[in-house]
Each structure stands twice: as structure tokens, then as C-alpha cells.
Design an enzyme around this catalytic site. Sequence first.
Site: not given
Length: 557
Positions: A82, A123, A125, A473
Site C-alpha cells: 500500500d 501488509c 490486505k 490509509s
Amino acid sequence: MAFNRRSKNITQGVSRSPNRSMYYAMGYEKADFDKPMVGIANGHSTITPCNSGLQKLADIAIKTIKDAGGNPQVFGTPTISDGMSMGTEGMKYSLISREVIADCIETAVNGQWMDGVLVIGGCDKNMPGGMIAMLRTNVPSIYVYGGTIKPGHWKGKDLTIVSAFEAVGEFTAGRMSQEDFDGIERNACPSSGSCGGMYTANTMSSSFEALGLALPYSSTMANPDDEKVGSAAESARVLIEAIKKDLKPRDIVTRKAIENAVAVIMATGGSTNAVLHFLAIAHAAEIDWTIDDFERMRKKVPVICDLKPSGKYVATDLHKAGGIPQVMKVLLDAGLLHGDCMTITGQTVAEALAHIPSVPSADQDVIHTIDKALYAQGHLAILKGNLSPEGCVAKITGLKNPVITGPARVFDDEYSAMDAIMANQIKAGDVLVMRYLGPKGGPGMPEMLAPTSALVGQGLGESVGLITDGRFSGGTWGMVVGHVSPEAFVGGTIGLVEEGDSVTIDARQLLIQLNVSEEEIARRRANWKQPAPRYTRGVLAKYAALASTASKGAVTG
């Protein structure tokens, strides 16, 4: 008792002789076919520091599963960074990777008749993708989080990746020297591990502890530290015991367990993305959980942790202060957790927390008691109004200006909005409307950390509103509202806003409103035409065709 309940379908009997031949090619012996086949979904990748330290966790899990009498079967899962894809077309693949990861794990576990699965991720997801798959397959499962990054340092200040994003705005506004800009860039990320504040990765891993499908303390350990390897080994041992007991994710993930997870998200000041992901997790578990349940939880759970992005400390500080078990103990004693929920260890939540002190240590200031909470209510609010009748998500705690009414600055993509910000064309009092960025319109609901951080860096974080049908975010803070539903691409009101319209964001009244008459809105709606899809082939087109509204988790099935 045999513990190869599922894998016997692929290893036992005369007709499975060809199958066994293929196993023999990989070093299996005859006795191995009576042992459980245990998947290890390995998210190791050199794409991002979030995942670059995962192989050592997979290696120890392999060894531990073998030693405990299982057959480890390793397969890979993809990841998107991301942080690296932020502000580019690549960010549209981020949320989609949640679905891809879930599909990958489900495909491997069910296609190979695995008896259990240990999921390793780093990370953002990786966590919801793995959890969705664990609940879909419903085989004994455990989540092993890769661990947080350690804080960076520059001129005596702790840094995270958000420091680098915010430096962009400060530098372009002439508020930062070249030396400091370069110094922050070089030192923001000093090790392997996921982004260090209570951003999305740490939010989701912390919630998995509370949910009962990750081991205590595992979510706040730093990836480079030896204890993270030890926790991965213990996770593998616990999984083998769960396979023996046939303890499955849906035995653990109940509506009450989700309430426990959301309580911890509120208490720690977690990411807005958790709303989207827990809607999807509940969907996978076939549990009735709606966007309004988050608002119900917000009203009763205070914020008791002082953590970035809006607070002072990072995940490693939380770990030193007692980690998620200490947070949960405070909540449990206040009647804000369900102590009777089961965990993957076979203990209830109350049993697992029995040895934790009721009062956090006096020599830390990360975890507060209920009576000294940072905020009396949670921070993730669900706003509704004519701009978002299905609901949208905002972080509302700590805002100096909880109400803003201002002229709309309308952008149909992120890049033109970012250009306007970098050109200093956005002024205090403006309300940015960034649209056609939803699940279908984006597609993929890209995150808006680049523009929000640039606004903060320019000193506008408290005085400019931002509304989008995309996402934010976990590192975002300020007067920002995301997940606006219905999205612009399907005819949502956000697609009818015109430049200069008066727009109100009211965090006190939980209201998001286009201050235009109903007649005018109806006129615009009658003239609105759906734009052509941005993608007609590939995974982005597939996701756009299948994705649900954000208010239902932006799921594909």
C-alpha cells in the site's frame, strides 16, 4: 483417532495410488499419509518491508508442524505494498488483493483437502484476506502476523512511513529544509515489518488477537525480534492441537467475538479500513453485522490508547506497555468485552486474561484506564445524510473543528486533486470531494494517504474537509470522510456535487450533507449518466463487476 479428516480424501485408498506417487516425489513416507496435511499460506515477498521478514516465520512453522506430527504444505500468497503503490494507479489493486488472497488460500486449502491452515501475512490486505479465507474454508486455522516495523529516528523524533508522506506536503509548502526532507525519507523505515503506528496492518492484527484466532501479544511484536519467531512456532503447535480437537474458525468467530474485536479497534484508535474489513469478515462467517453496529460500539467503547496516527506512540511502545492483552483486560473489567468467547488456544478470553493485571503499569503512558480515557467514546463514526444515505466512515476524535461547512472542490480522480494541493490551490475552509473512486468506480477504492498527508504537511489538516467514495490509509487523520455510499459510479449523490456547492461535515451530529435543495438534486440526478468503466479486462474489471457497496464490505461473493 485419525486427524487427517479431510486429507484422507486425497491420500487414502486404492484409487488414490497416483496421488501418493506424487507425494513420494516430495519425500513423503507411507506413515505420512495418516498425518494431517497442514497448509502454510506464506505471504513472504521482497516487494515490501511489511513482508520481507516472513520467510523465517514460515521456516519455523514448517519445522514445528513436522515435529508435532503434521505434514506442512507451503504455498504462496501475493501482496501489494500500500505504501509504495499509494498515489498511483497501482493502489487500485490494493483492496482487490484482499479478495485475491482470500481466493488463493481458499483454492489451495479446499483443492488439496488440507486439514488445517496457518496463514502468515504482513501488509494491510494480507490480514483480512487471510481471515476471510479461514472463515470460508472453516478448517482449523491460526493467523501469524509478520510483526510491526521498528520506529525510525531523525533528529530525536520517532518516525513512521506517514512521516515521509507528510514531509511531502511540508517540503512543497516551503516548511521543511532539503536536509530534513532527505533525512526523513532515508530513516522512516529502519527494518522489516509492517507500518508502525496503529495503521491498518497493526489494527487488523490486534483485532485478530481479540477475535481469538491469533496468539496473545503476537500483534505488537516487532518483526526483527526473536520473540516473533518464537510466537510463530507456538502458533504452529497450537494449530496442531486445534486440528486434533477439530476447533474451527466459525466455532470462535461469533457475533460476540466480532464485538470484542471492534471494541479493541475502538480502544486503540484503529484504522477506518477495519470497518470495511470486518463487514467482509462477518460476511464470510455468515454473521449478521452491519455498518450501524460500528456506531453502536463506538458509543460505548472509549479510546484508551495514545497511538499514531493521531496520538503519540507506535506499536512497539504498545507492546512494551502490555500489548493487546493489557488493553483487553482493561476492557474486560469495564464490562466492554465478552469473556466467555472461545480462542484458538482452547481458553476463553477471560481465562486467557486471568493473569493480566487489572491496572496498566504506572511507568507507561500508552494504555490508559477507563476513567482516564483519551476520549470517552470511540473514534470511528458512521455519518449519514443526503450525501451518503447508506453511511460513510470518519475518524472524529481529537478534531479541533468537528464541524465544517464550505465550498466543494470537486475532483473526479485522485491525481487532479493532488495536483491542486501541490499547487497550493486548496485553501482553509474548502471541502474536497474526490469521487469515482469507489469499489466499482475506482475501481478498487484506492486509499487517499497522499492527498491527506500533503494537506497535513501544508498545515491544512484541521481546516480542510475531504470526502471520498474511496478509502483512507490507516495513517490518515484530520477532517476526512471515506467509504461514501452509494458511490458516484452507481449514481450516488456524491456524483452530483458541483464545484462551489456548500457541503457540511458535522462530526457532532454524525451528518454529511450537500446543502442543495431536493429539487435541484433530483434535476441533477435525472441528467446524470454513468461513465464508461475505466477497465474492461483483467482483475480490475472483474472486481468492478462483482464488488458490493462499501457499506456492505465491498465484497465479491
